[in-house]
Design a protein around this motif. Structure first.
Motif, PDB file in Angstrom:
ATOM      1  N   PRO A 136      53.502  42.268  58.793  1.00 49.93           N
ATOM      2  CA  PRO A 136      53.058  41.066  58.093  1.00 49.93           C
ATOM      3  C   PRO A 136      54.019  39.909  58.323  1.00 49.93           C
ATOM      4  O   PRO A 136      55.175  40.103  58.705  1.00 49.93           O
ATOM      5  CB  PRO A 136      53.103  41.497  56.623  1.00 49.93           C
ATOM      6  CG  PRO A 136      54.230  42.494  56.580  1.00 49.93           C
ATOM      7  CD  PRO A 136      54.149  43.232  57.896  1.00 49.93           C
ATOM      8  N   ASP A 137      53.538  38.680  58.043  1.00 50.99           N
ATOM      9  CA  ASP A 137      54.443  37.531  58.065  1.00 50.99           C
ATOM     10  C   ASP A 137      55.162  37.442  56.725  1.00 50.99           C
ATOM     11  O   ASP A 137      55.080  38.353  55.887  1.00 50.99           O
ATOM     12  CB  ASP A 137      53.677  36.241  58.394  1.00 50.99           C
ATOM     13  CG  ASP A 137      52.611  35.885  57.353  1.00 50.99           C
ATOM     14  OD1 ASP A 137      52.685  36.381  56.204  1.00 50.99           O
ATOM     15  OD2 ASP A 137      51.700  35.108  57.683  1.00 50.99           O
ATOM     16  N   GLU A 138      55.894  36.356  56.500  1.00 48.91           N
ATOM     17  CA  GLU A 138      56.679  36.233  55.276  1.00 48.91           C
ATOM     18  C   GLU A 138      55.815  36.269  54.019  1.00 48.91           C
ATOM     19  O   GLU A 138      56.274  36.683  52.956  1.00 48.91           O
ATOM     20  CB  GLU A 138      57.475  34.925  55.294  1.00 48.91           C
ATOM     21  CG  GLU A 138      58.657  34.927  56.231  1.00 48.91           C
ATOM     22  CD  GLU A 138      59.561  33.736  56.016  1.00 48.91           C
ATOM     23  OE1 GLU A 138      60.723  33.801  56.454  1.00 48.91           O
ATOM     24  OE2 GLU A 138      59.108  32.735  55.400  1.00 48.91           O
ATOM     25  N   GLY A 142      45.334  32.559  68.906  1.00 49.74           N
ATOM     26  CA  GLY A 142      46.637  32.683  68.276  1.00 49.74           C
ATOM     27  C   GLY A 142      46.513  32.535  66.772  1.00 49.74           C
ATOM     28  O   GLY A 142      45.655  31.798  66.284  1.00 49.74           O
ATOM     29  N   ASP A 143      47.368  33.255  66.047  1.00 48.09           N
ATOM     30  CA  ASP A 143      47.359  33.200  64.580  1.00 48.09           C
ATOM     31  C   ASP A 143      45.950  33.450  64.045  1.00 48.09           C
ATOM     32  O   ASP A 143      45.484  32.785  63.120  1.00 48.09           O
ATOM     33  CB  ASP A 143      47.898  31.845  64.097  1.00 48.09           C
ATOM     34  CG  ASP A 143      48.217  31.841  62.605  1.00 48.09           C
ATOM     35  OD1 ASP A 143      48.564  32.907  62.078  1.00 48.09           O
ATOM     36  OD2 ASP A 143      48.081  30.775  61.969  1.00 48.09           O
ATOM     37  N   LEU A 144      45.264  34.416  64.655  1.00 49.46           N
ATOM     38  CA  LEU A 144      43.898  34.757  64.255  1.00 49.46           C
ATOM     39  C   LEU A 144      43.946  35.625  63.002  1.00 49.46           C
ATOM     40  O   LEU A 144      44.583  36.677  62.984  1.00 49.46           O
ATOM     41  CB  LEU A 144      43.196  35.513  65.383  1.00 49.46           C
ATOM     42  CG  LEU A 144      41.776  36.003  65.115  1.00 49.46           C
ATOM     43  CD1 LEU A 144      40.812  34.827  65.003  1.00 49.46           C
ATOM     44  CD2 LEU A 144      41.329  36.962  66.221  1.00 49.46           C
ATOM     45  N   ARG A 145      43.256  35.190  61.966  1.00 51.37           N
ATOM     46  CA  ARG A 145      43.223  35.927  60.706  1.00 51.37           C
ATOM     47  C   ARG A 145      41.790  36.312  60.363  1.00 51.37           C
ATOM     48  O   ARG A 145      40.850  35.682  60.806  1.00 51.37           O
ATOM     49  CB  ARG A 145      43.848  35.090  59.589  1.00 51.37           C
ATOM     50  CG  ARG A 145      45.327  34.766  59.851  1.00 51.37           C
ATOM     51  CD  ARG A 145      45.895  33.742  58.904  1.00 51.37           C
ATOM     52  NE  ARG A 145      47.252  33.376  59.309  1.00 51.37           N
ATOM     53  CZ  ARG A 145      48.360  33.959  58.865  1.00 51.37           C
ATOM     54  NH1 ARG A 145      48.273  34.941  57.981  1.00 51.37           N
ATOM     55  NH2 ARG A 145      49.553  33.579  59.293  1.00 51.37           N
ATOM     56  N   GLY A 178      52.109  40.720  66.228  1.00 48.89           N
ATOM     57  CA  GLY A 178      53.317  39.929  66.025  1.00 48.89           C
ATOM     58  C   GLY A 178      54.501  40.712  65.505  1.00 48.89           C
ATOM     59  O   GLY A 178      54.400  41.871  65.120  1.00 48.89           O
ATOM     60  N   LEU A 179      55.633  40.060  65.487  1.00 52.39           N
ATOM     61  CA  LEU A 179      56.837  40.640  64.903  1.00 52.39           C
ATOM     62  C   LEU A 179      56.744  40.592  63.385  1.00 52.39           C
ATOM     63  O   LEU A 179      56.021  39.788  62.809  1.00 52.39           O
ATOM     64  CB  LEU A 179      58.073  39.868  65.371  1.00 52.39           C
ATOM     65  CG  LEU A 179      58.442  40.030  66.842  1.00 52.39           C
ATOM     66  CD1 LEU A 179      59.563  39.067  67.202  1.00 52.39           C
ATOM     67  CD2 LEU A 179      58.866  41.458  67.141  1.00 52.39           C
ATOM     68  N   ARG A 180      57.536  41.428  62.738  1.00 50.58           N
ATOM     69  CA  ARG A 180      57.518  41.493  61.279  1.00 50.58           C
ATOM     70  C   ARG A 180      58.224  40.300  60.653  1.00 50.58           C
ATOM     71  O   ARG A 180      59.278  39.880  61.118  1.00 50.58           O
ATOM     72  CB  ARG A 180      58.201  42.774  60.807  1.00 50.58           C
ATOM     73  CG  ARG A 180      57.541  44.036  61.285  1.00 50.58           C
ATOM     74  CD  ARG A 180      58.397  45.254  61.023  1.00 50.58           C
ATOM     75  NE  ARG A 180      57.926  46.390  61.811  1.00 50.58           N
ATOM     76  CZ  ARG A 180      58.609  47.513  61.996  1.00 50.58           C
ATOM     77  NH1 ARG A 180      59.802  47.637  61.447  1.00 50.58           N
ATOM     78  NH2 ARG A 180      58.106  48.486  62.730  1.00 50.58           N
ATOM     79  N   PRO A 228      54.745  32.045  58.628  1.00 44.69           N
ATOM     80  CA  PRO A 228      53.298  31.867  58.767  1.00 44.69           C
ATOM     81  C   PRO A 228      52.987  30.749  59.759  1.00 44.69           C
ATOM     82  O   PRO A 228      53.626  29.701  59.759  1.00 44.69           O
ATOM     83  CB  PRO A 228      52.855  31.491  57.348  1.00 44.69           C
ATOM     84  CG  PRO A 228      53.890  32.109  56.462  1.00 44.69           C
ATOM     85  CD  PRO A 228      55.182  31.987  57.220  1.00 44.69           C
ATOM     86  N   GLY A 229      52.018  30.983  60.623  1.00 47.64           N
ATOM     87  CA  GLY A 229      51.661  30.012  61.645  1.00 47.64           C
ATOM     88  C   GLY A 229      52.332  30.242  62.977  1.00 47.64           C
ATOM     89  O   GLY A 229      51.974  29.600  63.973  1.00 47.64           O
ATOM     90  N   ARG A 230      53.272  31.186  63.033  1.00 50.94           N
ATOM     91  CA  ARG A 230      53.945  31.475  64.292  1.00 50.94           C
ATOM     92  C   ARG A 230      52.966  32.078  65.296  1.00 50.94           C
ATOM     93  O   ARG A 230      52.155  32.943  64.973  1.00 50.94           O
ATOM     94  CB  ARG A 230      55.099  32.443  64.053  1.00 50.94           C
ATOM     95  CG  ARG A 230      55.914  32.809  65.296  1.00 50.94           C
ATOM     96  CD  ARG A 230      55.582  34.168  65.836  1.00 50.94           C
ATOM     97  NE  ARG A 230      56.500  34.580  66.902  1.00 50.94           N
ATOM     98  CZ  ARG A 230      56.412  35.718  67.573  1.00 50.94           C
ATOM     99  NH1 ARG A 230      55.451  36.571  67.290  1.00 50.94           N
ATOM    100  NH2 ARG A 230      57.271  36.013  68.528  1.00 50.94           N
TER     101      ARG A 230
END
Length: 342
Positions: free
Chosen positions: A55-57, A79-82, A203-205, A209-211
């Motif tokens: 997850p992101d922050e 990118g940053d697909l949710r 992504g990395l842990r 958000p938005g990276r």
């Protein structure tokens, strides 16, 4: 031939099965890459591809993916697909149904909905537990620098420091390896020399958000050109995307270098500027000759594993191969001894 990063057998075997169907044509390498990577997304390969984990922050998962056609040089990427689980398939739809190359964020998810992809949560119980554990440990490690309070001991919220320290590095406790990496990248070549490449990652842990990482950046995570060959990369995306390693490797082969010389030259190019990074690169020319190189920041010798399917070994068409990495050794926390280990 099919090659993919890390020990993702299921992805390679599915791509190899599709590639060997009898219909032929340029679309078959595309089907192979998308089909193989989709299998990895569905099975959450090592919990580093597809929904869940990392997850992101804020505790949310997002996905990046790319597909490139080496015959037309067309690319589809997200990118940053949710809220959409099939990232590689959405990337294919960007390639096939728009004049764009890259869609990101809510716009990418809205496009996916328009193409018939349903909304699904990307978070799992594991994602929630990972975020809770990270918060309880003062949000360590994280990706902030030149802010206050000290990001190495605090969760923030952060404010920028008045003075910028160009030598301030990020909190680099995160090290990539077989148990902590984030991307599958794949290349497929058919008998007629048609090439497709693809990528997918969650992504990395604990990134901001938005990276968006290197997986969806053309020439960084993957690149293909039927006239030359292809290259795929994995590792610390925030470093790798600065150098476009896949594009550089393909262009090195165009200039006459072998795949081995191409990947080595790219790794050395990055090392010239940044000693402390994790990254691996595979290059394959249009005749099927291939080579891999990697670099790591590790306490012990580190190796990079990748999967190859080809007719070279009829009794074992899909196999794991290993390459040793150049490394930076940490002798003690206060003493850094830079060496090359093969």
């Amino acid at each position: 031939m099919v090659i993919n990063t890390w020990s993702f057998f299921v992805a390679n075997e599915e791509a190899w099965r599709i590639l060997n169907l009898k219909k032929g044509g340029i679309g078959q390498t595309r089907d192979a890459v998308v089909g193989g990577i989709s299998e990895c997304e569905r099975l959450q390969c090592h919990k580093e591809v597809g929904y869940g984990a990392n997850p992101d922050e804020r505790g949310d998962v997002s996905l990046d993916a790319l597909v490139m056609d080496g015959s037309t040089m067309e690319i589809g990427a997200v990118g940053d697909l949710r809220r959409i689980r099939s990232a590689i398939k959405v990337a294919r739809h960007v390639l096939e149904h728009t004049h764009h190359t890259l869609l990101v964020g809510d716009g990418a998810a809205d496009f996916a909905n328009a193409m018939g992809f349903p909304n699904e949560t990307l978070n799992t119980a594991e994602t929630t537990a990972m975020t809770q554990n990270w918060t309880e440990h003062n949000c360590q490690p994280n990706f902030w620098r030149n802010v206050y309070p000290d990001p190495k001991s605090s969760c923030g919220p952060y404010k920028p420091l008045n003075s910028w320290d160009e030598h301030a590095s990020r909190n680099d406790q995160v090290e990539l390896g077989p148990d902590n990496h984030d991307t599958i990248t794949m290349a497929a070549i058919d008998e007629e020399g048609n090439i497709h490449v693809g990528t997918s990652t969650n992504g990395l842990r604990h990134t901001l958000p938005g990276r968006v990482g290197d997986a969806s950046i053309p020439g960084s995570g993957a690149y293909a050109d039927n006239e030359v060959g292809a290259a795929v990369a994995t590792g610390d995306g925030d470093v790798l995307m600065r150098f476009l390693p896949s594009l550089r490797a393909v262009e090195a082969m165009r200039a006459g270098k072998t795949p081995a010389q191409a990947v080595e030259s790219v790794i050395q190019r990055i090392r010239k500027h940044i000693d402390r990074f994790e990254g691996a690169l595979i290059a394959v020319d249009r005749f099927g000759n291939y080579s891999a190189a990697c670099h790591g920041v590790v306490y012990l010798k580190q190796s990079f594993r990748f999967i190859v399917s080809s007719p070279a070994y009829p009794n074992q068409p899909t196999r794991r191969e290993v390459v040793k990495c150049t490394t930076v050794l940490k002798e003690t926390p206060s003493e850094l001894d830079r060496q090359v280990i093969w």
